[in-house]
Write an enzyme that holds these catalytic residues in place. Structure first.
Site, PDB file in Angstrom:
ATOM      1  N   LYS A  71       3.827  19.050  27.996  1.00  0.00           N
ATOM      2  CA  LYS A  71       4.924  19.458  28.878  1.00  0.00           C
ATOM      3  C   LYS A  71       6.217  19.344  28.075  1.00  0.00           C
ATOM      4  O   LYS A  71       6.304  18.553  27.129  1.00  0.00           O
ATOM      5  CB  LYS A  71       5.022  18.537  30.099  1.00  0.00           C
ATOM      6  CG  LYS A  71       5.743  19.174  31.289  1.00  0.00           C
ATOM      7  CD  LYS A  71       4.808  20.101  32.034  1.00  0.00           C
ATOM      8  CE  LYS A  71       5.456  20.939  33.108  1.00  0.00           C
ATOM      9  NZ  LYS A  71       4.441  21.802  33.737  1.00  0.00           N
ATOM     10  N   GLY A 112       5.753  30.860  44.812  1.00  0.00           N
ATOM     11  CA  GLY A 112       5.737  31.026  46.257  1.00  0.00           C
ATOM     12  C   GLY A 112       5.654  32.490  46.655  1.00  0.00           C
ATOM     13  O   GLY A 112       4.900  32.863  47.567  1.00  0.00           O
TER      14      GLY A 112
END
Lengths: 314, 314, 314, 314, 314, 314
Positions: free
Chosen positions: E107, E224
């Site tokens: 990450k 989303g």
């Protein structure tokens, strides 16, 4: 009569010489392939568990890379014999060429007795070896694999040391790693399975039936055991197996898994209940249809060839 | 009486073993230095002037690099003997250490006869050799130099091939290049000059006078000739010299430059006017004060040691 | 009337300029693609068979690599023309983009006449060229291929030199190598086969039948011959072919393999029995249905365009 | 009368050709040095302050590296002329060789007008240039320096971009950096100081006195100004200087620092109080003892050579 | 009541600790995985549009690479929280392992607010970040991807800078690039599609029907929105969505594309006609069947968990 | 009263902030130097002597490299404190700059207690650390040195591991190696000698005589002992020394070598015959002329500063 030592490298040279003459290849071909392209011979100082330092000799041979990066096993054995290893490297060149794989031939090894080394010592030897030949291997140069005395764990240590030295995660540098870190599925028993498939194809040609065939196997390591399992599952009868400590014969056939359980406990197949003891070389000359020599090279010689009773040697 | 072959590597091991015991070094020391750290053994396919391909065997040895990058010569000779070369590599380790240079010991060579090769063939062999060991040398790893059968021109070819492979101009990769491409001034006669300086220092200790001393020199290549010149300029009398084809003796002393002129024309010192012919080994046993063996190793042996008359051997 | 030289690079620029305006691309697009990203221009000193040294000029062009590593041929021709090669590099960019291959466009060449060079000279030029541009090519940077004057053997020498310089076996550095060292099957005739497939697709659109169609081919090298073979096998009639030394016409159609046999013996298609001699440019203007210009660029010009009788030019 | 353009590259070739014939060098020598070893020609897309993208052409030339890594300046000028730059690269080869520095000759440049670029644009062009030639320079390959249109700040940007690309801090990659990041003391005025020392040596030979000598200097950039200062401190009289916008003459001598102050304010030496205006080329032909042409090449030509009155041109 | 901050790293440690105890793994396992293998934390000085220099802190975490090169996103967010990012890197390790991908977990991120930066500033930050971690990523080491605050354009800048630094075109260094420069088809909506597929599978298990199901989505970014589209096309009813500025509820279902059009114009879903405003956290607790938390981590907490009405949280 | 912890990094920032404001440096300067350029934070899994695996956290900080490769020590200490180490790295930047060395500032460390580790464990930790930061150090990047808890042996292990990983012998990668493998003569006592020279210079300024001066030294490791020896040989009187276990005071002066012998036997200076025990912090406040704090940072604080009686603190 004294035993005559066969030099595998000279044997190989003789065959290649003949073949290249039959094929009418230009002399430069034999000139080139009759010597390995490169041999790296190194010394590995290693700290032993008792605190002493021992130095192990090791090497890696590239026989020929005209058709692609080299490929070949790593052997851990007390009496590493350079001429044997050179011959094995050359045979890798020919094997890859014959089945048209884009690889050349290699071989390597460390002069040590893995049976007398602790796990920590084995790891340190392997890491020292990997570091010493790190610039002599690689996905574009030479890709090692296991051989006598080495296994998936040794491959994992080798890979890990290679990753440390290159600062990269390059699983392709070595084959037959544990599956969980990038090894291939089915690799563990691949050589023995190959022996079996070869026997199946040869059987077709010679009118033999695998089902019911009597199979004798010299050597019960990774190759011999996997071959035994495959023959067993195909309905053959495993009548004889042996390892470096002895051999057993059972006319009615053995269950390979049971024999392996026995060997895991006692360190040898010898002593398996209900068998006749036939010694380490026994399987070579027992009554059988298929003989699988899965120990070291040069087991069948001028001396014992006449005693082999198998119809098929794989 | 048959000549006994001395194995230089075994000789070296024996000495180092004794020394390390006298010094009370821990056993690991001898374990490590009694084997070269790494040997790279390669095959060099080379196109000859007649269009054929010949394959030459060659190698490079790193004996030990604990004190710094390795340093050592490259030999071109028909009978490259691995044990001799291993010994020479080890002596490089000890020589660098004794005079506290931050270098380890190396040696290398190609099994070829430079006297029977054309200039083009020599260049192609040298470039093939440089390419084959390019990743085994370098300013931070191993820095070759000339030795028997190689010279500044060979160093230049080696450097140029190294530049091509690395894509960099790195003159430090090899020493004794021609001065115009980065070689050191005075390098040509350096070894012979060193012989002379050593003799000067030893003479002080043993009460010898260089001026007027009678000097015999076996070998009249780069080393022998440079030594002769230095002794001559310091007033010594060069009473005997030899090369691989013969030797000469002159009680009143020789002019080294005149002898070299003769050798350039006739390919040997033998036949130089006004001299007695004493053969290739003659200088070893003539009447003289200082003896300089400047040919190959192992010339003074059990057999002839008793016949040496020199007070000083350098 | 004097012949007007067409500059392929200017032509290409004009077309791209128009296209980018039609597409309303921002000016920066044309700014960038109207210049090659990088050109490496080198001199190659090469030892000739007669012992002299000749210096050949050579180059490699990367036109654009926005979509991936560059791809493009290597041309050996006496009059290498930088503007032509820049244009060919740019066309590689557009060709790869149009068929959505993840590659950019490149081109390279050596100013030499391969027809006047011995095999040894060709090898030495190729190796010098490969060494000089070794850091300008690579699987992640630029992948050469053959073009006019180069073939699979040249690719093999290039690859081998690249392996030597990188110390790695990386067949992906160059395409169209001999199959035995990693070249692709079918690569040899691929360009000519592509010409044929294009003709098949175009024929569908224009209502032409390949079977029975009259085909004229200018150029009878690797491309022209492969195209001829493909048309012939599909039932077309090869009515005219030519090479740099002459051209032939045969109303009833030629057998491409027979013509090639003739060319192998006589070095030209000209003189093939039973044909009308029409000269090197003859095929361009003979009566035919399909015309295949498979020689150099810019053969159909303002001057002769009106004389072309083919319905389809591929 | 029309001005004849002198091609510096052809001039250089002519001289080298003559010299190599006089010296009796083998033809291969001229063959090799009459072409640069390598030219890298690149395009640099750069974001301008107004948001647009402009593409600048740039290059780097390696003329010859036989004696060591190449060395030579970077020029930023609107009309970069490849033949001029090739000639300057070759002169670097000869200059390094003549004073026996272990370097070859190089040159490079970007076709841009630094006077019309903002500091940000200059930085972005420099970084794009450094990135584009990063693998073509290096301490072991080619070491750039400033030239017309570039200065210590440009060198600093170049070095910083090189550090970023190599991930290493390698100040040796470029010379004339600001002293605080590793530049050499005294580098700023070095070229002008060299001009002065040369004049001192030549004066001895020709019986001239530096003290009191009348000096005319064409060009008042870094070189001309530093030369002026050195002559002035040695007691010479600076009677004329000029820059690209004009020239001035003052029989009684000028104070170089005052003239520089004037130039810093007005962007030209022209208009300095108490002087006669003589134009940009004025210094070439004024009455003086020593003439220093410190602007661009080829200022003294067939046309004006007869008008030069200096006894010494440095 | 005060909000209690959940530390994602500690949460992850707790889970892994429990799991490793349940599985009876040897303690060394937890020792190793309870710390990231390596964290590179860098400072990026960047020139802002107003001419000032700002320094951004950034980092890249490799959690574990035992199973292969690391893989994980790059986040641009004002409050980069090292413990959160460490946890996300670890989750990448577990996620890859669970689905048996040969990758480890990574990450990274830059502490900046992309919403307040110009396009030029974003590009310069990205390039500085890519340069600073260039030797910490790579196809054989760590392959970044987009995350919160980064998109395909950022990936393209990163790749381009990486190409510049390596001098190679290596599209595999980063995923989710624009398709035209080597990105994968379908990558853009992949995460949201994955959410949908997971819901489909879970629905089967829990007896839910996607068709007609009421779906609430928190977060209307790339994930989303893609999830919404997939649910919508499958016949589900999107009853609530929200973004960082507000949330909306519509009992009869929303058309995701229309909502996105609204958001593009007004920068928020809030204010979409015909909806009830429910705030940013509204979707978490509305009446629905399926809840998709697609904003940041730790939205469902001890405080609001009791209010969630969805049958399925994906 | 509770002890207030001083944060060395914040202290350093405050000073640099003030200095940069006094000097009127542009804000970007402070922006850049107020954060380390890069921190590499790694985990080192190490096999302990008891067979268990422990994981040690370690790091290496590059504070700033504008003036050259970074330089700074490696600390082995149980409580490695990142802010302390960041401050020490920054101080290296300022120290190198102040004495105009072309180096930047670095620091590193491993969180371990070397006093509780076996020699084998220390070696394995050091090798793991060297491997983990191998690409973050180098002669052109960052050159470590010893610091608290590390010595010449640790440097040797580090160098050897670096050689293994790079395949090169690069002694310049780390300083203070043992002399026999390339360390500098006189390096062992260099820091203490520097303390002494500084005292000599300061004494001249403040009118102190070294001869006869009373010296108190806190810390009796490599630095304190070397300082003591130098003062002693110059005729100063060593009145007090201490180590982490205690301190001693002797009005008539101590013989540093005798004290060291005592410490070697008893592991502390405490208990040296004929002395008053004054505790670890004793030397800070005894009656003396010169005080040498040679233990850890931040020993003289607001609390005890008033008690210091020395005229000179070095």
């Amino acid at each position: 009569m004294s035993e005559r030592r066969i030099n595998p490298w000279d044997e190989q040279l003789k065959i290649i010489k003949e073949v290249s003459e039959i094929m009418g290849l230009e002399p430069a071909f034999y000139e080139v392939v009759s010597r390995p392209k490169a041999i790296l011979h190194v010394s590995l100082p290693v700290r032993m568990d008792d605190g002493s330092v021992r130095v192990f000799e090791a090497f890696r041979i590239h026989h020929n890379d005209a058709r692609g990066p080299c490929k070949g096993g790593i052997r851990y054995h007390p009496h590493v014999d350079l001429d044997t290893e050179k011959a094995l490297a050359a045979w890798m060149t020919w094997k890859c060429a014959v089945v048209n794989l884009p690889y050349g031939g290699a071989k390597g090894g460390v002069a040590c007795n893995p049976k007398e080394l602790s796990r920590g010592e084995l790891e340190r030897i392997t890491r020292a070896y990997a570091a010493a030949i790190a610039r002599f291997v690689g996905v574009d140069l030479d890709i090692p694999a296991p051989d006598v005395g080495t296994d998936a764990q040794v491959m994992a240590w080798f890979a890990d040391e290679y990753y440390k030295i290159t600062g990269r995660i390059i699983p392709g540098v070595i084959t037959a790693k544990p599956v969980c870190i990038g090894g291939s599925l089915g690799r563990a028993g691949a050589t023995g399975r190959g022996v079996f498939f070869t026997a199946v194809e040869a059987s077709k040609k010679y009118g033999l039936q695998i089902k019911g065939a009597r199979v004798a196997i010299q050597g019960y390591g990774s190759v011999g055991y996997s071959a035994a399992l495959n023959f067993y599952k195909a309905g053959a009868k495993i009548v004889a197996v042996s390892d470096s400590k002895g051999g057993i014969y059972c006319k009615d056939g053995l269950n390979p898994e049971k024999v392996m359980e026995h060997k895991r406990k006692t360190k040898t197949v010898s002593g398996f209940p209900g068998c006749e003891e036939i010694g380490q070389k026994g399987p070579l000359t027992v009554e059988c249809d298929i003989l699988v020599p899965a120990a070291l090279e040069n087991q069948i010689t001028e001396e014992n060839a006449g005693d082999v009773k198998a119809k098929l040697i794989v």
